[in-house]
Design a protein around this motif. Structure first.
Motif, PDB file in Angstrom:
ATOM      1  N   GLY A 246      10.383  -6.012  -6.120  1.00  0.00           N
ATOM      2  CA  GLY A 246      10.107  -4.639  -5.727  1.00  0.00           C
ATOM      3  C   GLY A 246       8.655  -4.229  -5.817  1.00  0.00           C
ATOM      4  N   LEU A 247       7.757  -5.188  -6.004  1.00  0.00           N
ATOM      5  CA  LEU A 247       6.345  -4.855  -6.163  1.00  0.00           C
ATOM      6  C   LEU A 247       5.620  -4.688  -4.830  1.00  0.00           C
ATOM      7  CD1 LEU A 247       5.305  -7.162  -9.148  1.00  0.00           C
ATOM      8  CD2 LEU A 247       5.879  -4.727  -9.182  1.00  0.00           C
ATOM      9  N   TYR A 248       6.122  -5.347  -3.785  1.00  0.00           N
ATOM     10  CA  TYR A 248       5.407  -5.329  -2.511  1.00  0.00           C
ATOM     11  C   TYR A 248       6.371  -5.111  -1.354  1.00  0.00           C
ATOM     12  CZ  TYR A 248       1.826  -7.585  -5.364  1.00  0.00           C
ATOM     13  OH  TYR A 248       0.925  -7.877  -6.361  1.00  0.00           O
ATOM     14  N   ILE A 249       5.863  -4.441  -0.334  1.00  0.00           N
ATOM     15  CA  ILE A 249       6.553  -4.373   0.940  1.00  0.00           C
ATOM     16  C   ILE A 249       5.640  -4.986   1.990  1.00  0.00           C
ATOM     17  CG2 ILE A 249       5.726  -2.021   1.421  1.00  0.00           C
ATOM     18  CD1 ILE A 249       8.367  -1.588   2.934  1.00  0.00           C
ATOM     19  N   THR A 250       6.196  -5.799   2.860  1.00  0.00           N
ATOM     20  CA  THR A 250       5.426  -6.414   3.936  1.00  0.00           C
ATOM     21  C   THR A 250       6.023  -5.985   5.268  1.00  0.00           C
ATOM     22  OG1 THR A 250       6.808  -8.411   3.838  1.00  0.00           O
ATOM     23  CG2 THR A 250       4.753  -8.433   2.572  1.00  0.00           C
ATOM     24  N   PHE A 251       5.157  -5.795   6.256  1.00  0.00           N
ATOM     25  CA  PHE A 251       5.644  -5.463   7.584  1.00  0.00           C
ATOM     26  C   PHE A 251       4.729  -6.105   8.624  1.00  0.00           C
ATOM     27  CE2 PHE A 251       2.860  -2.006   6.239  1.00  0.00           C
ATOM     28  CZ  PHE A 251       2.052  -1.770   7.335  1.00  0.00           C
ATOM     29  N   ALA A 252       5.310  -6.400   9.771  1.00  0.00           N
ATOM     30  CA  ALA A 252       4.576  -7.071  10.843  1.00  0.00           C
ATOM     31  C   ALA A 252       4.418  -6.128  12.025  1.00  0.00           C
ATOM     32  CB  ALA A 252       5.309  -8.332  11.282  1.00  0.00           C
ATOM     33  N   ASP A 253       3.233  -6.179  12.658  1.00  0.00           N
ATOM     34  CA  ASP A 253       3.021  -5.348  13.837  1.00  0.00           C
ATOM     35  C   ASP A 253       3.142  -6.181  15.105  1.00  0.00           C
ATOM     36  OD1 ASP A 253       0.563  -6.639  14.404  1.00  0.00           O
ATOM     37  OD2 ASP A 253      -0.584  -5.171  13.255  1.00  0.00           O
TER      38      ASP A 253
ATOM     39  N   TRP B 180       1.242  -7.210   7.214  1.00  0.00           N
ATOM     40  CA  TRP B 180       0.535  -6.352   6.270  1.00  0.00           C
ATOM     41  C   TRP B 180       1.311  -6.278   4.966  1.00  0.00           C
ATOM     42  CZ3 TRP B 180      -4.001  -3.767   7.955  1.00  0.00           C
ATOM     43  CH2 TRP B 180      -4.281  -3.906   9.326  1.00  0.00           C
ATOM     44  N   VAL B 181       0.622  -6.067   3.867  1.00  0.00           N
ATOM     45  CA  VAL B 181       1.262  -5.954   2.562  1.00  0.00           C
ATOM     46  C   VAL B 181       0.825  -4.659   1.894  1.00  0.00           C
ATOM     47  CG1 VAL B 181      -0.551  -7.302   1.407  1.00  0.00           C
ATOM     48  CG2 VAL B 181       1.714  -7.108   0.358  1.00  0.00           C
ATOM     49  N   LEU B 182       1.786  -4.018   1.234  1.00  0.00           N
ATOM     50  CA  LEU B 182       1.520  -2.767   0.529  1.00  0.00           C
ATOM     51  C   LEU B 182       2.028  -2.887  -0.902  1.00  0.00           C
ATOM     52  CD1 LEU B 182       0.639   0.288   0.770  1.00  0.00           C
ATOM     53  CD2 LEU B 182       3.063   0.758   1.187  1.00  0.00           C
ATOM     54  N   ASP B 183       1.176  -2.538  -1.861  1.00  0.00           N
ATOM     55  CA  ASP B 183       1.537  -2.568  -3.277  1.00  0.00           C
ATOM     56  C   ASP B 183       2.420  -1.357  -3.588  1.00  0.00           C
ATOM     57  OD1 ASP B 183       1.646  -2.593  -6.050  1.00  0.00           O
ATOM     58  OD2 ASP B 183      -0.442  -3.186  -6.280  1.00  0.00           O
ATOM     59  N   LEU B 184       3.612  -1.612  -4.164  1.00  0.00           N
ATOM     60  CA  LEU B 184       4.546  -0.539  -4.466  1.00  0.00           C
ATOM     61  C   LEU B 184       4.544  -0.157  -5.940  1.00  0.00           C
ATOM     62  CD1 LEU B 184       7.710  -1.431  -2.336  1.00  0.00           C
ATOM     63  CD2 LEU B 184       5.899   0.205  -1.833  1.00  0.00           C
TER      64      LEU B 184
ATOM     65  N   ASP C 118      -2.065   6.723  -2.616  1.00  0.00           N
ATOM     66  CA  ASP C 118      -3.360   6.478  -2.004  1.00  0.00           C
ATOM     67  C   ASP C 118      -3.603   4.998  -1.712  1.00  0.00           C
ATOM     68  OD1 ASP C 118      -3.556   5.651  -4.584  1.00  0.00           O
ATOM     69  OD2 ASP C 118      -5.430   6.705  -5.042  1.00  0.00           O
ATOM     70  N   LYS C 119      -2.642   4.148  -2.014  1.00  0.00           N
ATOM     71  CA  LYS C 119      -2.796   2.731  -1.709  1.00  0.00           C
ATOM     72  C   LYS C 119      -2.560   2.497  -0.225  1.00  0.00           C
ATOM     73  CE  LYS C 119      -1.522   1.080  -6.293  1.00  0.00           C
ATOM     74  NZ  LYS C 119      -0.555   0.300  -7.089  1.00  0.00           N
ATOM     75  N   LYS C 120      -3.316   1.583   0.342  1.00  0.00           N
ATOM     76  CA  LYS C 120      -3.219   1.294   1.764  1.00  0.00           C
ATOM     77  C   LYS C 120      -2.699  -0.118   1.990  1.00  0.00           C
ATOM     78  CE  LYS C 120      -6.968   4.412   3.125  1.00  0.00           C
ATOM     79  NZ  LYS C 120      -8.265   4.536   3.833  1.00  0.00           N
ATOM     80  N   ALA C 121      -2.025  -0.302   3.123  1.00  0.00           N
ATOM     81  CA  ALA C 121      -1.564  -1.632   3.503  1.00  0.00           C
ATOM     82  C   ALA C 121      -2.761  -2.489   3.915  1.00  0.00           C
ATOM     83  CB  ALA C 121      -0.561  -1.538   4.643  1.00  0.00           C
TER      84      ALA C 121
END
Length: 248
Positions: free
Chosen positions: A113-120, A126-130, A141-144
């Motif tokens: 549950g620490l990261y979410i990844t998504f593809a464009d 892209w990875v986002l810290d959760l 305020d964290k950015k992907a």
């Protein structure tokens, strides 16, 4: 999931796929139809009312990817409106809305549950810290950040391995890539473990399976060539191939 088209004379209309995701402990089932997200509590046998406390916009275009993560504690939805929305399943509130630069085609949440990844649509993952603040909410305020890419090929499926050591990505150019997940995914994932090559048409879905005898698991893939393939994803070797029907 492969996008469908409806041809009427010279006009081509793109249809939104219907997506279904089941909670890993069979608590909930979520269905996405167009831009609408519907959740159902299997235990209570009733529909769930979703709420949004993220301060971001609601989905306004076709949802292309949905998934549960972190043993079902987190849910994500994303799509053509360039939004990735993160939901907590204990309250079914959207706690974070992330705006992508491009349309989103796939999404996955790490098992911890620490990261979410998504593809464009350009094939960038892209990875986002959760990581949460002291009140249990995602830090807004964290950015992907870009993690890896498929060089302008649309990524159709995105999955974390059972041990979270690898991330598998599939695309419309018949490729499946296995990438080592670094200790700091925000700094990029540059080491490729293997390629699983053999599909003769787009790859539309990936799924890891594991057992007590094989904790690292195996990878299943399916696609437009009407086959389901079983892989040793560590080496990239094909272990089995099943024809499931004729191509459209």
């Amino acid at each position: 999931m492969e996008e469908e088209t409806l041809i009427e004379g010279e006009n081509t209309k793109e249809l939104s796929p219907a997506l279904i995701s089941v909670h890993p402990l069979d608590k909930f089932v979520v269905v996405a139809v167009g831009s609408e997200l519907r959740a159902f509590d299997l235990g209570e046998q009733q529909a769930i009312s979703l709420s949004d406390s993220s301060g971001g916009p609601s989905h306004s275009d076709a949802i292309r990817a949905i998934c549960f993560g972190a043993k079902g504690k987190v849910f994500a939805s994303a799509g053509d409106d360039k939004l990735v929305k993160i939901w907590m399943t204990d309250s079914w509130q959207c706690v974070r809305t992330v705006c992508s630069e491009k349309r989103v085609s796939a999404v996955a949440i790490s098992h911890d549950g620490l990261y979410i990844t998504f593809a464009d649509k350009f094939g960038v993952v892209w990875v986002l810290d959760l990581n949460e603040d002291g009140n249990g909410r995602a830090v807004a305020d964290k950015k992907a950040l870009p993690m890896l890419g498929h060089y302008c090929s649309i990524i159709t499926s995105l999955e974390f391995s059972p041990d979270s050591r690898f991330i598998a990505t599939a695309d419309r150019d018949f490729k499946i890539r296995i990438t080592k997940l670094p200790k700091s995914p925000q700094k990029g994932a540059h080491e490729i473990q293997s390629f699983c090559l053999g599909h003769t048409d787009f790859v539309s879905s990936l799924s890891f399976i594991s057992s007590l005898d094989h904790p690292t698991g195996f990878l299943l893939s399916g696609g437009g060539d009407a086959t389901v393939r079983l892989w040793d994803y560590i080496s990239g070797c094909l272990l089995g191939n099943c024809e499931v029907g004729a191509k459209d």
